[in-house]
Design an enzyme around this catalytic site. Structure first.
Site, PDB file in Angstrom:
ATOM      1  N   CYS A   1       1.034  -1.367   0.211  1.00  0.00           N
ATOM      2  CA  CYS A   1      -0.220  -0.082   0.268  1.00  0.00           C
ATOM      3  C   CYS A   1       0.716   1.465   0.260  1.00  0.00           C
ATOM      4  CB  CYS A   1      -1.087   0.132   1.497  1.00  0.00           C
ATOM      5  SG  CYS A   1      -1.959   1.452   1.592  1.00  0.00           S
TER       6      CYS A   1
ATOM      7  N   HIS B   1       0.025   0.761  -3.969  1.00  0.00           N
ATOM      8  CA  HIS B   1      -1.183   1.774  -3.183  1.00  0.00           C
ATOM      9  C   HIS B   1      -1.088   2.910  -4.418  1.00  0.00           C
ATOM     10  CE1 HIS B   1      -5.076   3.336  -2.973  1.00  0.00           C
ATOM     11  NE2 HIS B   1      -5.618   2.273  -2.642  1.00  0.00           N
TER      12      HIS B   1
END
Ligand SMILES: [Cu+]
Lengths: 252, 252
Positions: free
Chosen positions: B170, B190
């Site tokens: 992420c 991400h």
């Protein structure tokens, strides 16, 4: 009336116009709110709208009616991923999620020894009942405690009777089996309890990753927890909301 | 020698013969152990083997060499699913996982307000260093704290230098970017930090769900956390172990 609906859409806290249309579901409610605002758009922020409504003594409209609500029950031995995935997903979607410990609030040692903090005991959480969804993670030991709990059994029975959502994953559907709840429904579970769930012909047992049958959504294990949580999101807030979340969360 | 290897396979605690072959990597070690047991199979249970080895003053072989070890760092605002999924998955696989709070042990309010208990502070956890893997969950606010932490930066730098695994998901790869770690490697993150990670040409940015480049395993978000965790499992314990887990956890 269209003016009000347009205005409400500006609030990301609501997320879904269906939440409002659910309790603003009579023309007189709309007219009262509308006239009280002298045809100005009503406030978008939740608290302000809440105060507007309660000050007009719409006291039967509880705070809970503003956003969808969900109760996630955890206990010693509950499965970490199966608990945290619906909490996380539904909070992203704007659902008000309460994390309740079956027996007590506070530190709860989950199935792989991660410590989760339960916000309330189940008993205290029930002061805010009803919840739009009651959600049960698996984990063999945690599910066994769900099976044995009279208190949880009553809550689930009431939820079924009222036609509100119950969602259970992994070994947690055994708590429904034990109390003869949702008889005749299609459901699934973790394969390790498949035989147990199939006994007696109480249910239409499926091997799908997520099984939705009316107000019962069941699933199989930690690896299906996100699909299950997105199905719960779709049930509560619509498929579009679930699709948006699925994309933002990089679901497969 | 084949007799020893065959015997060791009987212990599920080891899971992977590679763990042993890693420190039993000279013929003299094998001979010493073998002769000390008078050509009897050595004990399978970890503690007994540990005692056998230490009593023979192979003291450079630490307890950590018995099972793979991983350090998962969390802090305020870390993403729940991205933290709990590797902890859960790796503990199922038999990896010894330590959950460390970046600044302190104890209650940690994660990105969607779930409270996790950190077992140790990062500082205290480092008393057991080195770890076979250092694992960083995302969550924008949590990752920002990782970026700013000099202490974590040093730990990651040391881990890279030693050729041991770093895994980040992420927004957490930004902590590598900030310290110029793993320069030139293929990685992902991400999508919201993709531009930031791509700036300056430090990395070969990929949009795959999981990117494995030597001792760096990166991934994209909560919905890829299980694939990422299974890739970490495969790196530490082999693909077969990861495949078994994938099946047991009902991964897609
Ligand atoms: Cu489970």
């Amino acid at each position: 009336m269209s003016g009000i609906l347009t205005t409400l859409k500006c609030s990301s806290r609501f997320g879904n116009i269906g939440i409002l249309s659910r309790f603003l579901n009579t023309q007189s409610h709309f007219q009262n709110i509308n006239s009280n605002h002298h045809n100005q758009p009503i406030y978008c922020k939740r608290q302000q709208l809440f105060e507007d409504i309660t000050s007009r003594r719409y006291l039967h409209i509880s705070h809970a009616a503003m956003a969808k609500t969900a109760l996630v029950v955890i206990t010693t031995g509950s499965e970490e991923m199966e608990a945290v995935t619906p909490i996380d997903t539904l909070r992203r979607a704007g659902v008000e999620v309460t994390v309740a410990g079956l027996n007590s609030a506070g530190d709860t040692v989950m199935s792989r020894n991660v410590i989760f903090g339960a916000e309330k005991s189940l008993k205290d959480a029930l002061a805010s009942a009803p919840f739009d969804a009651i959600i049960l993670p698996g984990g063999l030991k945690g599910a066994e405690a769900f099976v044995e709990s009279e208190e949880l059994g009553e809550v689930l029975k009431e939820q079924e009777k009222a036609g509100r959502l119950v969602a259970a994953v992994c070994a947690a559907p055994t708590a429904l089996y034990r109390r003869d709840l949702f008889l005749g429904k299609s459901l699934t579970s973790h394969p390790v309890v498949q035989e147990r769930m199939s006994a007696g012909g109480k249910y239409q047992y499926k091997e799908d990753r997520v099984v939705i049958d009316g107000n019962l959504i069941t699933s199989r294990g930690p690896g299906t927890a996100l699909e299950w949580s997105l199905a719960i999101t779709a049930y509560l807030l619509g498929q579009e909301k679930a699709d948006d979340l699925s994309k933002a969360m990089l679901a497969k």
